[in-house]
Design a protein around this motif. Structure first.
Motif: not given
Ligand SMILES: Nc1ncnc2c1ncn2[C@@H]1O[C@H](COP(=O)(O)OP(=O)(O)OP(=O)(O)O)[C@@H](O)[C@H]1O
Ligand SMILES: [Mg+2]
Lengths: 279, 331, 250
Positions: B20-21, B24-25, B27-30, B56, B63
């Protein structure tokens, strides 16, 4: 009788220090203990010679259990000193040097562990041997106290006497140099009491384990004791051999050792009168 | 439950956590952890405003990286920008500190530059353009508000009168009417007499109706009256349009932010107005007709009321309204 | 005065317990089975309630955000609000609160009963320090399990918010725009930040509950009192620490 627990490993060396385990003596020097201003022990002085069986007797509430807590290093006395083999029993290094077994009055078994695990905890934690040798040792101790069938049970499934026996077995597995028993026979039948007496005697005779036994059991005290002390209301009132005690003329001691059963005693009359009042 | 099962569950649970970590990583940081290959460029500004690490960096609104850190470099502020490795920035591209909203954060906007030029290398300095600060814009707006007020003030004094120049249109009209009461009355009397005479069927009427010269003269006078009235109407319409623009704010103010032409326009129309009223005061040409036209008077009055209201509104809220309008325009 | 002294005493004994437990850290590999057991109790069995609670926290966040943001047309930002507040504050916070209630109370009760029934004394006499056998595995377990619980809380909470955002009629924004906003404003470092917070809270809760359990004196009645104290102190500490940890980590 059964072989004692420690027969499998003759007079062993201390597993931690490698030094040959020899009998240790206890010195209790003028200790007093206060709880919230109530003095429970008052200036108690005596010593237990290495390899001796010392029996401490006394009426209920006289401070015997408290005395054992001071000697086993669970608490510091308010004043005075206790030394075990010349060292302060409260220090951790003392515990590494001297193995002290304490049979608690209430058993103090680990409720979350099975009987087997209760006994195996000490050798496992101190890494004395592999699982096989631990198993041998544990089963041996259980056999001595007729507890083989209870090995898989949990403390909550045991009777009071069984708990006491497990507690004794647990201390035996420790191969202690000093054994402190708090009422080892209080909940046991006469046959089991005799077994306990034999265990204490064997430990002394063959492994020169020093024993300090707190008991109300007069027969036990007078048969196995090298010396007997009587504690009354926190004070040590006599100290001597079993024979000294038997021939003592001190009325307190005579009364304590030979209680007269008197159902006509005035305090019962009072109770009856109260019952009548309430009814 | 046996220990093996328990261990298995804990293991499963732990792996779930790790997974899950990871998700999450991702998805959030590509998934930057496997592509940390980004390069940094340096942008120096006189004023970094509220630019801070983590803001940004946008290129055409997309971005392309983030601000790594901000620091002082000599007498200027320096922003170290972390640019995604797959983005090339032309060496003539410029960076500006931009606002993402009136109260929002800042970001660095990078222009496209010229295609085909070699890209900026790692650690290179990018050319920068200072952008006007929001505070400066606000200050300009405040000044604008004042200017607006003063020009509108003269607008209103043109209508309502300025004691030094002898009053506004209305006062002048009033004055004219009062001064010429006698003549008007006389004219009215004459008209009455003429009507009477016509009524009486006197010879005069025949003469009037049969004399083409006289008839033509009369017609010309009527035309003159008409044209004067329409002229006045046009003027009022002009004034109305200016006021409407001021009220709607947008166009005029939008222009006003950048030049002062509109203000000059307003001043010019006020000058026109004054000329007209002066002409009227001098009693030039169309006086009689102007006075006789009721509709003109009414519409002039309505317009004045409207202008008054607009001025009141501006006086009340002054620059705030201006800011509001500008704010509306910005969002 | 007495209160202050007892508070100082508590702090002192907690620090002592911490130092002692940490000094036994090298024995952890030997206590692997105990560690796994504690992981099971602390992590695995706490997961369902953590999931349920965070799901509903996510939904409520989205609902409240939807309700209040509707007024000025900022509904698209619900995702960012839910994402950030779950990751940075509510995820770690609610997980720790649940931990205090569920695990903290259990730890206190267990250790208090072991103390009251002299099991801890028996361990001491056996030269098995309570800090090593009872405290260390729990501390290690919480350190490993807390991030897992927190990330589960976060993700479940985010999905809770997404469900509300999508299906509640007056909110009604698509899951895509919800998650787009969430992803745009919530950075991985926010999630890490939340985990750091959770680690601190979880560690403190377990440590304090262990200490309160081990310092229980008296009879069985005190076990109940100790549990109450353990949970209350844990909750207070979570809230107080939240402020300071937030400040330090900012
Ligand atoms: N922790 C304590 N706090 C306060 N008082 C205590 C504490 N422990 C024991 N006491 C008191 O000390 C006295 C002696 O208690 P102790 O348990 O030593 O008696 P005992 O001689 O072992 O009695 P018994 O034969 O019934 O076991 C009792 O009056 C008891 O109330
Ligand atoms: Mg006792």
């Amino acid at each position: 009788m059964n072989e004692p627990a420690t027969s499998a490993c003759s007079k062993t060396r201390n597993p931690f220090t490698g030094v040959e385990a020899n009998a240790v003596g206890v010195r209790v020097d003028a200790i007093s203990k206060k709880y919230d201003g109530v003095t429970v022990l008052k200036n108690v002085t005596f010593d237990v010679q290495p390899g001796e069986i010392f029996v401490m007797m006394g009426p209920s509430g006289s401070g015997k259990s408290v005395l054992l807590r001071q000697i086993s290093g669970l608490e510091y006395p308010t004043s005075g000193t206790v030394t075990v083999d010349g060292m302060d029993p409260c220090l951790e290094e003392t515990r590494y040097r001297v193995r002290i077994g304490l049979v608690f009055q209430a058993g103090a078994l680990f409720n979350s562990l099975s009987v087997y695990d209760n006994l195996a905890l000490y050798p496992r934690e101190h890494r004395s041997g592999g699982e096989a040798s631990i198993r041998e040792k544990v089963m041996h101790a259980l056999r001595i106290l007729s507890l083989e069938d209870a090995a898989r049970k949990f403390p909550s499934e045991l009777s009071g006497g069984m708990k006491k026996r497990v507690s004794i077995a647990r201390s035996l597995v420790m191969e202690p140099q000093l054994m402190l028993y708090d009422e080892p026979t209080s909940e046991l039948d006469p046959v089991m009491s005799a077994t306990i007496s034999e265990i204490i005697a064997t430990l002394k005779n063959e492994y020169s384990v020093t024993s300090l036994v707190v008991t109300h059991d007069r027969a036990l005290a007078l048969t196995i004791a090298n010396r007997v002390g009587i504690l009354m209301a926190g004070r040590l009132v006599t100290l001597g051999t079993a024979d000294d005690l038997r021939s003592s003329t001190d009325p307190r001691i005579v009364d304590f050792l030979n209680p007269k059963i008197d159902i006509e005693h005035p305090r019962f009359k009072k109770l009856e009168a109260q019952e009548k009042d309430t009814s | 439950m046996n220990t093996a099962q328990q261990t298995a569950r804990v293991g499963l649970f732990f792996l779930l956590g790790v997974a899950l970590v990871w998700v999450t990583f991702e998805t959030l940081s590509n998934g930057k952890i496997f592509a940390p290959k980004s390069h940094t460029i340096v942008a120096r500004f006189d004023d970094l405003r509220q630019l801070k690490a983590g803001d940004d960096v946008l290129m055409a609104g997309v971005k392309v990286g983030s601000v790594l850190k901000t620091q002082l470099a000599g007498h200027r502020g320096e922003a170290v920008l972390q640019i995604d490795s797959n983005i090339d920035i032309a060496s003539d591209a410029t960076a500006t500190v931009a606002m993402s909203g009136l109260i929002g954060g800042n970001y660095v906007s990078i222009g496209m530059g010229t295609a085909g030029l070699p890209p900026l290398m790692d650690g290179a300095e990018i050319r920068t353009v200072e952008s006007p600060d929001l505070n400066t814009i606000m200050a300009q707006l405040g000044g604008l508000g004042k200017e607006l007020q003063s020009s509108l003030g003269s607008f209103s004094s043109a209508f309502n009168g300025d004691p030094k120049t002898g009053g506004g249109i209305m006062q002048k009209l009033d004055k004219l009417v009062t001064e010429n009461t006698a003549r008007i009355n006389a004219t009215m009397e004459n008209l009455q007499q003429i009507t009477d005479k016509i009524n009486r069927g006197d010879g005069t009427i025949g003469r009037l109706l049969n004399d083409p010269k006289l008839h033509d003269e009369l017609l010309a006078t009527v035309d003159e009256i008409k044209s004067a009235a329409s002229q006045a109407k046009e003027l009022v319409a002009n004034a109305q349009a200016v006021i409407a623009q001021v009220k709607s704010g947008q166009g005029a103010l939008g222009t006003l932010v950048y030049d002062k032409k509109a203000a000059d326009d307003i001043k010019a129309s006020i000058a026109d107005l004054r000329t007209v009223s002066d002409k009227i005061a001098r009693g030039e040409g169309t006086l009689g007709k102007l006075i006789s036209d009721d509709a003109l008077y009414n519409s002039a009055q309505i317009t004045l009321k409207k202008a008054d209201r607009a001025l009141d509104g501006l006086n009340d809220s002054g620059p705030i309204t201006a800011v509001g309008i500008v704010a509306n325009a910005l969002f | 005065m007495k209160r202050i002294v007892s508070i100082l005493e508590g702090v002192g004994s907690v620090v002592q317990l911490l130092v002692k437990s940490v000094s036994y850290a090298p024995t952890l590999p030997r206590q692997w089975a105990r560690f796994v057991e504690q992981c099971y109790l602390i992590g695995y069995t706490t997961m369902p309630i953590v999931s349920i609670l965070s799901f509903f926290i996510g939904t409520v966040l989205a609902l409240e955000a939807g309700y209040s943001m509707e007024g000025f047309g900022a509904k698209e930002y619900i995702g960012s609000l839910v994402g950030l507040s779950m990751a940075r504050e509510l995820g770690p916070m609610m997980t720790s609160v649940l931990l205090a209630g569920r695990v903290g109370s259990a730890i206190t009760a267990e250790l208090a009963s072991m103390t009251v029934y002299q099991e801890v004394d028996a361990l001491t006499v056996m030269n098995i320090p309570a800090a090593r056998m009872l405290v260390l595995p729990r501390l290690a377990a919480i350190l490993v399990m807390m991030p897992v619980l927190t990330v589960i809380a976060n993700i479940v909470g985010w999905f809770g918010g997404a469900v509300v955002a999508r299906y509640v009629s007056f909110v009604g924004i698509s899951s895509e725009s919800y998650f787009a906003a969430l992803r745009h404003y919530t950075k991985f470092k926010d999630v890490i930040y939340g985990m750091e917070k959770a680690e601190v809270f979880g560690f403190v809760v377990v440590l304090v509950c262990c200490n309160i359990g081990l310092s229980t004196r008296g009879g069985p009645r005190e076990i109940g009192a100790a549990v109450t104290r353990g949970v209350v102190v844990s909750l207070i500490l979570i809230l107080v620490l939240d402020y300071f940890v937030t400040k330090v980590l900012m």
